[in-house]
Design an enzyme around this catalytic site. Structure first.
Site, PDB file in Angstrom:
ATOM      1  N   HIS A 172       0.963  -1.073  -0.178  1.00 37.07           N
ATOM      2  CA  HIS A 172      -0.047   0.360  -0.160  1.00 37.07           C
ATOM      3  C   HIS A 172       0.656   1.222  -0.034  1.00 37.07           C
ATOM      4  O   HIS A 172       1.937   1.191   0.139  1.00 37.07           O
ATOM      5  CB  HIS A 172      -0.986  -0.053   1.250  1.00 37.07           C
ATOM      6  CG  HIS A 172      -0.296   0.198   2.671  1.00 37.07           C
ATOM      7  ND1 HIS A 172       0.220  -0.727   3.177  1.00 37.07           N
ATOM      8  CD2 HIS A 172      -0.146   1.480   3.331  1.00 37.07           C
ATOM      9  CE1 HIS A 172       0.830  -0.334   4.421  1.00 37.07           C
ATOM     10  NE2 HIS A 172       0.639   1.002   4.450  1.00 37.07           N
ATOM     11  N   GLU A 224      -3.817   3.841   1.353  1.00 36.14           N
ATOM     12  CA  GLU A 224      -4.285   3.988   2.742  1.00 36.14           C
ATOM     13  C   GLU A 224      -4.318   5.544   3.083  1.00 36.14           C
ATOM     14  O   GLU A 224      -3.583   6.408   2.928  1.00 36.14           O
ATOM     15  CB  GLU A 224      -3.166   3.448   3.760  1.00 36.14           C
ATOM     16  CG  GLU A 224      -3.417   3.751   5.121  1.00 36.14           C
ATOM     17  CD  GLU A 224      -2.246   3.420   5.968  1.00 36.14           C
ATOM     18  OE1 GLU A 224      -2.409   3.363   7.349  1.00 36.14           O
ATOM     19  OE2 GLU A 224      -1.184   3.190   5.553  1.00 36.14           O
ATOM     20  N   HIS A 258       3.780  11.213  -6.658  1.00 33.59           N
ATOM     21  CA  HIS A 258       2.251  11.082  -7.033  1.00 33.59           C
ATOM     22  C   HIS A 258       2.096   9.534  -7.239  1.00 33.59           C
ATOM     23  O   HIS A 258       2.888   8.625  -7.216  1.00 33.59           O
ATOM     24  CB  HIS A 258       2.066  11.626  -8.426  1.00 33.59           C
ATOM     25  CG  HIS A 258       2.887  10.974  -9.470  1.00 33.59           C
ATOM     26  ND1 HIS A 258       4.033  11.455  -9.765  1.00 33.59           N
ATOM     27  CD2 HIS A 258       2.631  10.017 -10.298  1.00 33.59           C
ATOM     28  CE1 HIS A 258       4.683  11.070 -10.758  1.00 33.59           C
ATOM     29  NE2 HIS A 258       3.860   9.888 -11.225  1.00 33.59           N
ATOM     30  N   GLU A 291      -1.473  10.543 -11.123  1.00 31.15           N
ATOM     31  CA  GLU A 291      -1.418  10.508 -12.735  1.00 31.15           C
ATOM     32  C   GLU A 291      -2.296   9.466 -13.382  1.00 31.15           C
ATOM     33  O   GLU A 291      -2.453   8.228 -13.021  1.00 31.15           O
ATOM     34  CB  GLU A 291       0.132  10.143 -13.231  1.00 31.15           C
ATOM     35  CG  GLU A 291       0.642   9.880 -14.541  1.00 31.15           C
ATOM     36  CD  GLU A 291       2.161   9.574 -14.795  1.00 31.15           C
ATOM     37  OE1 GLU A 291       2.593   9.197 -16.004  1.00 31.15           O
ATOM     38  OE2 GLU A 291       2.780   9.125 -13.764  1.00 31.15           O
TER      39      GLU A 291
END
Length: 122
Positions: free
Chosen positions: A7, A56, A75, A117
């Site tokens: 994550h 998360e 990003h 993105e």
């Protein structure tokens, strides 16, 4: 030894606003929510229902000031199965913050200023 992604975490000010943004903009769904016994923060894990990777979201109970994202040179990235439809949808939402037409990509911005993105499926 081998590692795999599990994550990514970002801290948010308004948890429900952020959950709704990722649901509306990217179709992410809540997979788990955690409240510690002292109720000092809440974690929400979001998934894409395709991969095991999660986003998360952490919301600190007493946090009132926006997070300093520095130059925001990081990003997330997602693949759109229908890039043109995704672009039109995000344009209508008003969340596109940067476009790089020569590269065939664009970025959307969440309520806390984090960028994602969007790339076409290859």
């Amino acid at each position: 030894m081998k590692f795999s992604f599990d994550h990514n975490n970002i801290n948010v000010l308004d948890l429900e606003k952020s959950v709704e943004f990722y649901k509306e903009a990217l179709g992410f769904v809540e997979t788990r929510r955690h409240h510690p016994s002292d109720d000092s923060f809440t974690l929400v894990f979001l998934g894409d229902e395709t991969t095991q990777h999660k986003l998360e979201l952490t919301c600190m109970k007493d946090r009132t000031e926006p997070y300093n994202l520095g130059e925001n040179e990081f990003h997330l990235a997602v693949v759109a199965d229908n890039y043109d439809e995704a672009y039109a949808y995000h344009k209508k939402m008003g969340c596109i913050c940067y476009e790089n037409k020569p590269m065939g990509i664009y970025f959307i911005m969440d309520p806390d200023g984090y960028w994602t993105e969007v790339i076409p499926k290859k």
